[in-house]
Write an enzyme that holds these catalytic residues in place. Structure first.
Site, mmCIF file in Angstrom:
data_model
loop_
_atom_site.group_PDB
_atom_site.id
_atom_site.type_symbol
_atom_site.label_atom_id
_atom_site.label_comp_id
_atom_site.label_asym_id
_atom_site.label_seq_id
_atom_site.Cartn_x
_atom_site.Cartn_y
_atom_site.Cartn_z
ATOM 1 N N TYR A 60 29.239 -21.716 -33.269
ATOM 2 C CA TYR A 60 29.230 -21.181 -31.937
ATOM 3 C C TYR A 60 28.461 -22.168 -30.887
ATOM 4 C CZ TYR A 60 30.364 -16.679 -34.239
ATOM 5 O OH TYR A 60 30.959 -15.697 -34.784
ATOM 6 N N HIS A 125 32.325 -18.235 -43.068
ATOM 7 C CA HIS A 125 32.955 -17.974 -41.838
ATOM 8 C C HIS A 125 34.405 -18.189 -41.805
ATOM 9 C CE1 HIS A 125 31.960 -18.638 -37.314
ATOM 10 N NE2 HIS A 125 32.995 -17.677 -37.364
#
Length: 320
Positions: A60, A125
């Site tokens: 992110y 992820h």
């Protein structure tokens, strides 16, 4: 606070998560710039209102989310054992790498950015973009070593297609994986996660559901241009949002409440970048706990979305 957020158990971990979880991707300025002051104020408000779960990833904002969250947690100064941090490995700005070497290095980098000695949950992820067999045979064993070293407490996997969860869970020893994070599969427009819940329970796995607003579909402003949903699904959600607005209701609040109703889901993770967003999300949960749910508008919205119910897209965030 007399109106405190409900805490829910996360599978067999012994952790109790606030039913509203703090998604920290916006702190990485993913949706527009966020100053450190804003980030600190937002995290402070989250603690004040009873949120104890914070989720981030090195992906992110190209590590910015972790850095800013770490800075904010430090500034707010709440004792480390009073909150739960989850971060991820395997997905980076540079691309995907689920190798044992990379994820082992990854956690040290994350701990440094988060300014902490351990994370409560480390998740692989968006595993659908890697090789699931590599995740099973190489990544997970590397994460088990990290667990033994005390750098992480629990192991998770995340991704969009639901079938990836059973593929992995069927091929690792029971109890190896503690948590799954699913997104966009438990909301007004898509409840397919529900079908998987009995299976996940049988595996003793805790469930986190993210993006109750379906990555912006269930908002007044609508989804970002890159959103992978079909034009038909986007149009139906837009109709539903306008309908709510005409009635003086907010579709995002309804969507949040809808997702919170399933008590088998430990926490509903929603991205937050302002004090106001924290307040709105917590207010939605508190209202629900008091039994103040707008059944009528919800039924009408469900009706509008019925033709596109459970329509999904093949994989995760297609952002360049």
């Amino acid at each position: 606070m007399e109106n405190s957020l409900e805490l829910r158990s996360l599978g067999n971990t012994g952790l109790k998560l606030s039913c509203v979880g703090f998604g920290a991707s916006p702190l990485g300025s993913v949706f527009g710039p966020v100053s450190d002051e804003e980030a600190i104020a937002t995290v402070r408000e989250a603690f004040r209102l009873g949120i104890n779960f914070f989720d981030t990833s090195p992906f992110y904002g190209g590590t910015l989310s972790e850095k800013v969250l770490g800075k904010a947690l430090k500034a707010v100064g709440v004792p480390r054992n009073k909150y739960i941090i989850s971060t991820k490995c395997g997905r980076y700005k540079e691309g995907f790498d689920f190798s044992a070497a990379r994820v082992t290095k990854s956690i040290d980098e994350s701990l440094e950015r988060l300014q902490t000695d351990y994370v409560d949950i480390l998740q692989c992820h968006d595993i659908e973009f890697g090789s699931l067999d590599q995740v099973i045979n190489e990544t997970i064993p590397a994460l088990q070593k990290l667990k033994e070293s005390g750098k992480i407490r629990f192991i998770g996997i995340t991704g969009l297609p639901l079938e990836i969860f059973s593929y992995v869970l069927d091929r690792v020893p029971l109890g190896t994986i503690d948590v799954v994070l699913s997104y966009c599969h438990y909301g007004i427009n898509d409840t397919t996660l529900e079908d998987l819940m009995p299976y996940l329970k049988s595996k003793g796995v805790g469930v986190i559901s993210a993006s109750p607003l379906a990555m912006g579909l269930l908002t007044e402003s609508g989804p970002p241009v890159w959103h992978p949903a079909s034009p038909e699904l986007k149009a139906a959600c837009q109709t539903a949002a306008s309908f709510c607005k005409k009635k003086g209701k907010n579709i995002s609040k309804l969507a949040m409440q809808y997702s919170l109703c399933n008590k088998d889901i430990s926490t509903i993770l929603v991205g937050m970048r302002s004090v106001e967003q924290v307040q709105l999300n917590v207010a939605a949960a508190i209202e629900l706990a008091k039994g103040e749910k707008d059944e009528e508008t919800l039924a009408e919205v469900e009706d509008i979305l019925k033709p596109v119910k459970n329509q999904t897209w093949p994989s995760g965030i297609q952002r360049s």
